[in-house]
Scaffold this active site. Structure first.
Site: not given
Ligand code: NAD
Ligand code: TDX
Length: 342
Positions: A20, A43, A88, A103, A127-129, A154, A158, A194, A284
């Site tokens: 993403f 991957k 993630s 990973t 991440t903020d987590e 997770y 991180k 979410f 949570h």
């Molecule tokens: P995502 O799960 O959508 O994408 C992760 C990608 O990494 C995928 O394309 C997957 O195929 C690849 N991958 C997984 N394992 C692998 C491996 N062993 N080798 C090579 N590629 C691999 O995740 P995202 O939401 O795009 O998050 C990207 C980064 O940003 C992560 O490091 C996550 O911790 C961080 N992040 C995400 C959020 C969020 O809200 N989604 C917020 C803060 C930080």
């Molecule tokens: O169906 C749902 N209903 C719901 O209420 C899902 C999937 C989630 N939730 C809640 C859980 C969380 O409070 O919504 C909030 C957001 O959930 P997620 O999308 O799973 O995100 P979160 O767990 O907060 O983590 C995200 O932000 C930090 C990303 O997935 C992480 O990769 C990032 O590091």
């Protein structure tokens, strides 16, 4: 400590660039810096998708970031690495933590060693987590100095990866920076998360699914704002520093986000928003809120998407127009959630 001379960034390696945030980053760089040669190492797990890079001038190498051989070769050919690859999703880490260790910890370690061997600049996306959570309603924020206190497998992995990066900076002089960002939303986000889960449920006439009471708060940021911040850090960030990224949008709880999505999609029954309460996530995290003042002040970054409603409306339109992108995986994602009562 010196900042990267942007002019020297010519060969960029993006790990996780078919996911993403990574794919949106690759698109942004390709558009804004056409002179940069981009290689993606991904991957293609369930979360990665070749189609996320359709039409983009970037080479995709399918491989594992924990595979020393492939990583060493790609890093030796790059001058800059941005590390997005990760497992993630919190809910998946509660079902099976093992790939998260592989990973997020081993993958980061292998990448760090390759960057050290070849003296390559690294930006690590985190991440903020890692900071744990905050009390709902309190006037408190995570800063770069907040002690780490992760809750889930997770976020613990991180946090571990961030510590490894800092150790490599201090012990080996690695040229690295770290960013910790809040919850992203936008195009190409996997439908397990979410916001896209609720949008795609409603598009299929299914109810949105709210964990527990829905009082939890996330600090939503549009993915393009996150990636602009990563570019600013690559461009002007100080080596060895960490930057928090957030868009000050932590005034809407999960229930209100769902209500907003239902309203924007016209999904109401007799004035009742169309969602149902499902089993809560164990452990949570209650509230995340980022203090991103260092990034704003030092690097002059500010978010462009400051109205969550507008950002959500654009995101809904994207999912509406790209059903072929998400439809095939929908049943499996929902079947996995159903097993957990979610
Ligand atoms: P995502 O799960 O959508 O994408 C992760 C990608 O990494 C995928 O394309 C997957 O195929 C690849 N991958 C997984 N394992 C692998 C491996 N062993 N080798 C090579 N590629 C691999 O995740 P995202 O939401 O795009 O998050 C990207 C980064 O940003 C992560 O490091 C996550 O911790 C961080 N992040 C995400 C959020 C969020 O809200 N989604 C917020 C803060 C930080
Ligand atoms: O169906 C749902 N209903 C719901 O209420 C899902 C999937 C989630 N939730 C809640 C859980 C969380 O409070 O919504 C909030 C957001 O959930 P997620 O999308 O799973 O995100 P979160 O767990 O907060 O983590 C995200 O932000 C930090 C990303 O997935 C992480 O990769 C990032 O590091």
């Amino acid at each position: 400590m010196h900042a990267l001379d942007w002019e020297t960034m010519r060969r960029l390696l993006v790990t996780g660039g078919a996911g993403f945030i990574g794919a949106n980053f690759v698109r942004l760089v390709a558009q804004q810096r056409p002179e940069v040669e981009i290689t993606v190492l991904d991957k293609l797990t369930y979360a990665g998708n070749r189609a996320n890079l359709d039409g983009v001038d970037a080479e995709l190498v399918v491989g594992d970031v924990a595979d020393e051989r492939v990583v060493d070769k790609l890093v030796s050919q790059a001058d800059t690495v941005v590390h997005f690859a990760a497992e993630s999703h919190n809910d998946n880490s509660l079902r099976d933590p093992s790939p998260f260790l592989h990973t997020n910890i081993m993958g980061t370690f292998v990448l760090l060693e390759a960057c050290r061997r070849h003296d390559v600049r690294l930006h690590h996306v985190s991440t903020d987590e890692v900071f744990g959570d905050l009390e709902i309603g309190a006037d408190t924020y995570f800063t770069e100095e907040t002690p780490y206190n992760p809750s889930s497998p997770y976020s613990a992995t991180k946090a571990g990866s961030d510590h490894l990066v800092r150790a490599w900076v201090r012990s080996f002089g690695l040229r690295a920076t770290i960013s910790n960002c809040s919850n992203n939303y936008g195009p190409y986000q996997h439908i397990e998360k979410f916001i896209p889960r609720q949008i795609t449920n409603l598009l299929l006439g299914q109810p949105a699914k709210l964990y527990g009471t829905g009082e939890q708060v996330r600090d939503w940021i549009h993915v393009d704002d996150h990636n602009e911040a990563v570019l600013a850090i690559l461009d002007r960030g100080r080596i060895g520093e960490t930057y928090n990224i957030g868009a000050d949008q932590e005034d809407t709880n999960n229930r209100q986000v769902i209500e907003m999505i239902c309203e924007l999609m016209g999904a109401t029954d007799d004035g009742q928003a169309r969602f149902e309460h499902v089993a809560d996530r164990p452990g949570h995290d209650q509230r995340y809120a980022m203090d991103a003042n260092k990034l704003r002040r030092e690097l002059g970054w500010s978010p462009r998407y400051t109205d969550l409603r507008e950002g959500l409306a654009a995101t809904i339109e994207w999912y509406r127009a790209h059903e072929e992108w998400w439809r095939a995986g929908k049943e499996e994602v929902e079947a996995n959630y159903a097993k957990q009562g979610q």
